[in-house]
Every structure is written in structure tokens, then in C-alpha cells.
Scaffold this motif. Structure first.
Motif, PDB file in Angstrom:
ATOM      1  N   VAL A 158       0.923  -0.763   0.014  1.00 53.36           N
ATOM      2  CA  VAL A 158       0.024   0.263   0.232  1.00 53.36           C
ATOM      3  C   VAL A 158       0.588   1.539  -0.281  1.00 53.36           C
ATOM      4  CG1 VAL A 158      -1.322   0.958   1.641  1.00 53.36           C
ATOM      5  CG2 VAL A 158      -1.893  -0.964   1.396  1.00 53.36           C
ATOM      6  N   SER A 159       2.098   0.965   0.564  1.00 58.38           N
ATOM      7  CA  SER A 159       3.081   2.148   1.057  1.00 58.38           C
ATOM      8  C   SER A 159       3.500   2.703  -0.812  1.00 58.38           C
ATOM      9  CB  SER A 159       4.305   1.787   1.472  1.00 58.38           C
ATOM     10  OG  SER A 159       3.450   2.237   3.243  1.00 58.38           O
ATOM     11  N   ARG A 160       3.300   1.111  -1.407  1.00 58.34           N
ATOM     12  CA  ARG A 160       4.360   1.760  -2.489  1.00 58.34           C
ATOM     13  C   ARG A 160       3.311   2.438  -3.647  1.00 58.34           C
ATOM     14  NH1 ARG A 160       6.460  -3.614  -0.863  1.00 58.34           N
ATOM     15  NH2 ARG A 160       4.937  -4.345  -3.049  1.00 58.34           N
ATOM     16  N   ALA A 161       2.022   2.042  -3.393  1.00 58.25           N
ATOM     17  CA  ALA A 161       1.466   3.011  -3.969  1.00 58.25           C
ATOM     18  C   ALA A 161       0.828   4.418  -3.753  1.00 58.25           C
ATOM     19  CB  ALA A 161       0.022   2.071  -4.398  1.00 58.25           C
ATOM     20  N   GLY A 162       1.602   5.388  -2.559  1.00 60.66           N
ATOM     21  CA  GLY A 162       1.287   6.228  -2.859  1.00 60.66           C
ATOM     22  C   GLY A 162       0.073   6.870  -1.038  1.00 60.66           C
ATOM     23  N   LEU A 163       0.155   5.550  -0.445  1.00 62.18           N
ATOM     24  CA  LEU A 163      -0.988   5.942   0.496  1.00 62.18           C
ATOM     25  C   LEU A 163       0.199   5.328   1.512  1.00 62.18           C
ATOM     26  CD1 LEU A 163      -4.011   4.428  -0.428  1.00 62.18           C
ATOM     27  CD2 LEU A 163      -3.434   6.940  -0.099  1.00 62.18           C
ATOM     28  N   THR A 164      -0.276   6.583   3.374  1.00 58.58           N
ATOM     29  CA  THR A 164       0.657   5.955   4.453  1.00 58.58           C
ATOM     30  C   THR A 164      -0.222   5.252   5.009  1.00 58.58           C
ATOM     31  OG1 THR A 164       1.544   8.555   3.969  1.00 58.58           O
ATOM     32  CG2 THR A 164       1.682   7.720   6.371  1.00 58.58           C
ATOM     33  N   VAL A 165       0.161   4.168   5.336  1.00 53.23           N
ATOM     34  CA  VAL A 165      -0.144   3.387   6.632  1.00 53.23           C
ATOM     35  C   VAL A 165       0.985   2.521   7.708  1.00 53.23           C
ATOM     36  CG1 VAL A 165      -1.972   2.585   4.445  1.00 53.23           C
ATOM     37  CG2 VAL A 165       0.319   1.049   4.164  1.00 53.23           C
ATOM     38  N   GLU A 166       0.908   2.331   8.215  1.00 51.46           N
ATOM     39  CA  GLU A 166       1.634   1.803   9.283  1.00 51.46           C
ATOM     40  C   GLU A 166       0.477   0.963  10.128  1.00 51.46           C
ATOM     41  OE1 GLU A 166       2.974   3.424  14.068  1.00 51.46           O
ATOM     42  OE2 GLU A 166       2.625   5.299  11.699  1.00 51.46           O
ATOM     43  N   VAL A 167       1.104  -0.241  10.469  1.00 51.52           N
ATOM     44  CA  VAL A 167       1.105  -0.566  11.231  1.00 51.52           C
ATOM     45  C   VAL A 167       1.780  -1.240  12.836  1.00 51.52           C
ATOM     46  CG1 VAL A 167       1.729  -3.698  11.636  1.00 51.52           C
ATOM     47  CG2 VAL A 167       2.041  -3.134   9.346  1.00 51.52           C
ATOM     48  N   THR A 168       0.272  -0.957  13.392  1.00 52.46           N
ATOM     49  CA  THR A 168      -0.163  -0.711  15.153  1.00 52.46           C
ATOM     50  C   THR A 168      -0.142  -1.521  15.970  1.00 52.46           C
ATOM     51  OG1 THR A 168      -2.607  -0.074  14.665  1.00 52.46           O
ATOM     52  CG2 THR A 168      -0.806   1.654  14.052  1.00 52.46           C
ATOM     53  N   ALA A 169      -0.638  -2.777  15.352  1.00 54.07           N
ATOM     54  CA  ALA A 169      -0.646  -3.492  16.300  1.00 54.07           C
ATOM     55  C   ALA A 169      -0.787  -5.216  15.310  1.00 54.07           C
ATOM     56  CB  ALA A 169      -2.363  -4.316  16.917  1.00 54.07           C
ATOM     57  N   ASP A 170      -0.809  -6.318  15.609  1.00 53.11           N
ATOM     58  CA  ASP A 170      -1.219  -7.330  14.930  1.00 53.11           C
ATOM     59  C   ASP A 170      -1.623  -7.227  13.640  1.00 53.11           C
ATOM     60  OD1 ASP A 170       0.083 -10.047  14.776  1.00 53.11           O
ATOM     61  OD2 ASP A 170      -1.942 -11.112  15.087  1.00 53.11           O
ATOM     62  N   ARG A 171      -2.567  -7.109  13.657  1.00 50.75           N
ATOM     63  CA  ARG A 171      -3.754  -7.109  12.631  1.00 50.75           C
ATOM     64  C   ARG A 171      -4.835  -5.488  12.410  1.00 50.75           C
ATOM     65  NH1 ARG A 171      -2.437 -11.610   9.998  1.00 50.75           N
ATOM     66  NH2 ARG A 171      -4.808 -11.792   8.945  1.00 50.75           N
ATOM     67  N   SER A 172      -4.090  -4.664  12.440  1.00 52.79           N
ATOM     68  CA  SER A 172      -4.176  -3.264  12.697  1.00 52.79           C
ATOM     69  C   SER A 172      -3.459  -3.037  11.592  1.00 52.79           C
ATOM     70  CB  SER A 172      -4.287  -3.206  13.926  1.00 52.79           C
ATOM     71  OG  SER A 172      -5.386  -3.448  14.522  1.00 52.79           O
ATOM     72  N   LEU A 173      -3.478  -2.048  10.900  1.00 50.44           N
ATOM     73  CA  LEU A 173      -3.544  -0.379  10.156  1.00 50.44           C
ATOM     74  C   LEU A 173      -4.095   0.741  10.360  1.00 50.44           C
ATOM     75  CD1 LEU A 173      -3.072  -2.086   6.641  1.00 50.44           C
ATOM     76  CD2 LEU A 173      -1.321  -1.392   8.360  1.00 50.44           C
ATOM     77  N   GLU A 174      -2.986   1.955  10.503  1.00 44.09           N
ATOM     78  CA  GLU A 174      -3.405   2.872  10.754  1.00 44.09           C
ATOM     79  C   GLU A 174      -3.116   3.594   9.047  1.00 44.09           C
ATOM     80  OE1 GLU A 174      -1.670   5.381  13.278  1.00 44.09           O
ATOM     81  OE2 GLU A 174      -3.130   4.292  14.863  1.00 44.09           O
ATOM     82  N   LEU A 175      -4.176   4.148   8.273  1.00 45.89           N
ATOM     83  CA  LEU A 175      -4.605   4.971   7.279  1.00 45.89           C
ATOM     84  C   LEU A 175      -3.987   6.983   7.555  1.00 45.89           C
ATOM     85  CD1 LEU A 175      -4.580   5.108   4.127  1.00 45.89           C
ATOM     86  CD2 LEU A 175      -6.994   4.508   3.833  1.00 45.89           C
ATOM     87  N   LEU A 176      -2.614   7.332   6.960  1.00 41.53           N
ATOM     88  CA  LEU A 176      -2.780   8.578   6.995  1.00 41.53           C
ATOM     89  C   LEU A 176      -3.592   9.139   6.120  1.00 41.53           C
ATOM     90  CD1 LEU A 176      -1.698  10.601   9.455  1.00 41.53           C
ATOM     91  CD2 LEU A 176       0.185  10.697   7.433  1.00 41.53           C
ATOM     92  N   ALA A 177      -4.572   9.959   6.618  1.00 47.79           N
ATOM     93  CA  ALA A 177      -5.227  11.600   5.664  1.00 47.79           C
ATOM     94  C   ALA A 177      -3.905  12.738   5.702  1.00 47.79           C
ATOM     95  CB  ALA A 177      -6.287  11.459   6.373  1.00 47.79           C
ATOM     96  N   THR A 178      -3.777  12.695   4.513  1.00 46.83           N
ATOM     97  CA  THR A 178      -3.223  13.678   4.617  1.00 46.83           C
ATOM     98  C   THR A 178      -3.790  15.068   3.351  1.00 46.83           C
ATOM     99  OG1 THR A 178      -2.289  12.403   2.162  1.00 46.83           O
ATOM    100  CG2 THR A 178      -1.016  12.145   3.770  1.00 46.83           C
ATOM    101  N   ASP A 179      -5.092  14.685   2.970  1.00 49.11           N
ATOM    102  CA  ASP A 179      -6.024  15.983   2.545  1.00 49.11           C
ATOM    103  C   ASP A 179      -6.362  17.131   3.350  1.00 49.11           C
ATOM    104  OD1 ASP A 179      -4.953  14.854   0.007  1.00 49.11           O
ATOM    105  OD2 ASP A 179      -7.250  14.476  -0.180  1.00 49.11           O
TER     106      ASP A 179
END
Length: 249
Positions: free
Chosen positions: A228-249
């Protein structure tokens, strides 16, 4: 194994269609046909009483056309689910702009959680209807208690990497053990991350579009985040099965 993306439905839906009337045998997950039929019959029966329908569906008098569409559930034309659902998330998904190959991938990869049908595949032909996951119908009661005994075992049988983008109302119909959850966040001036409400649907639609276009199938959450990061969205793994997707707009 491949990535399966579970989308929330939308209250708004495209009208009309060119497909034949609803055929439950034509939908994915045929094990759900009995509860689908029971619920569809209950919706049509309720539509005969417009005032009761408005109350049960949480509609205003100006939305009586929604009740009329429910009355025609078994006879109305159909279109594939990814063309039926509309709104912010589906606009951001941009299904109409997909290439033929991307549409084929979307039909395989995207699944919509539905108050009426439980689950529908992206290509499943469905009519326009109005029913919310929070609704309570006189003939069947609340949809959480209606769907969970049937839907939860069906979801448990999915052995793909599931990215669960459902809203809380639809996630409550049946949880998915081991699914990847996504939280859309923004950062304030101090760097503190806050849950986003305004852009939540838009970013989940963008994420779904990225996941449709994945070249390789990641088998882990970390691999998914990297893709997903390579595609241009900013994401971070925050737990074993969780992602945070950063809204930049």
C-alpha cells in the motif's frame, strides 16, 4: 491465498438497471440464500405499510420512493453490486474508471457487507433497496441477531487475507477473526493521531482501489502495508492485525 476486501454498503444506490430480476441463486455464498429470502420477503411485506416502513427504516415522508423500491424488490432490474452502491467511498474507489482487467480483479477481490444479503460479491446482480444494518423489522427483529448465527460461520470459512473496511454497524453483524482492521487518522500540530470522520469513507475507497490493483498477493499484514505504501498511501502497522491509514488532504 489472496487479499479479500470487505466494504461497507451505502445508503444511496444507483437506480434502474438492465439485468434480470433478483435471483438469489445467482449470488455468491449460496449458503446465505435461506436468510436472504426470509429477509427479502420481510422487506417486501413491510413495504405494503408505508408509515411502518418509514419508521422501521428511519426514513422521512419525503423518502417514500425508497419504500416503493423495496416493494418491487423481487421484480426490479438488477446491476452488479459495485455499480449499484454509490456515495463517497464508492466515488473514491472509482470502479467506472477501472480497466477491464482491474474490473475483473475488483469482482473477485471486493465484497460488500449488506444488511439485506449478508455478503455480495462485486459482480453479484442486485436491485436497488433500502435497509440499514441498524434496522429492526417487525417480522425478523434486529439484523444483528438475525444475521450473526448464519453469517459468522460463513466468514470464518474465508482463509484469505481479509481487509475489513466495514463500519461499526456492519462489523457488528458478524466479526471476522484474524481480519486486518483499518483506522483512518490525521495528525495534529503536535503529531498526535486522531481518528478521522470526515475523510474516513474517501480514504477507505482509495485504499480499496489500491488493493484491487495489487500486482502480488501479500500474505502478511506487514507485506500488505509495504504494498500500500508503494502505491502512495501512508500506512503504519499499529498492532498484530491493524493498520493506521494517514489522511493527508
Amino acid at each position: 491465498m489472496f487479499v479479500l476486501v470487505l466494504l461497507p454498503p451505502s445508503e444511496t444506490k444507483a437506480l434502474g438497471g438492465e439485468g434480470p430480476p433478483l435471483d438469489l441463486d445467482a449470488l455468491s455464498w449460496p449458503d446465505l440464500s435461506p436468510p436472504r429470502r426470509k429477509l427479502a420477503d420481510a422487506v417486501v411485506e413491510l413495504a405494503a405499510d408505508v408509515p411502518a416502513s418509514l419508521v422501521a427504516l428511519g426514513l422521512s415522508v419525503r423518502q417514500q420512493d425508497e419504500v416503493s423500491r423495496n416493494a418491487e424488490l423481487w421484480t426490479a432490474p438488477t446491476v452488479p453490486a459495485l455499480r449499484r452502491y454509490t456515495g463517497v467511498l464508492y466515488d473514491a474507489l472509482g470502479f467506472a474508471s477501472f480497466s477491464r482487467r482491474e474490473r475483473e480483479k475488483a469482482h473477485r477481490r471486493l465484497v460488500v457487507a449488506s444488511a439485506l444479503f449478508g455478503l455480495v460479491g462485486g459482480a453479484d446482480p442486485i436491485p436497488a433497496y433500502r435497509l440499514s444494518g441498524a434496522s429492526t423489522l417487525p417480522a425478523v427483529g434486529g439484523l444483528r441477531s438475525f444475521w450473526r448465527p448464519t453469517l459468522e460461520p460463513v466468514l470464518a470459512e474465508i482463509d484469505d487475507l481479509v481487509v475489513d473496511l466495514r463500519s461499526g454497524t456492519y462489523a457488528a453483524l458478524a466479526p471476522i477473526a484474524g481480519a486486518v482492521s483499518v483506522r483512518v487518522v490525521t495528525e495534529d500540530a503536535t503529531g498526535r493521531r486522531l481518528t478521522v470522520s470526515h475523510h474516513n469513507k474517501m480514504y477507505k475507497g482509495r485504499l480499496a482501489a489500491v488493493l484491487v490493483r495489487l500486482g502480488r498477493e501479500p500474505s502478511t499484514v506487514d507485506g500488505l502495508a509495504r504494498a500500500v505504501s508503494r502505491a502512495g498511501l501512508t500506512v503504519e502497522v499499529t498492532a498484530d492485525r491493524s493498520l493506521e491509514l494517514l489522511a493527508t488532504d
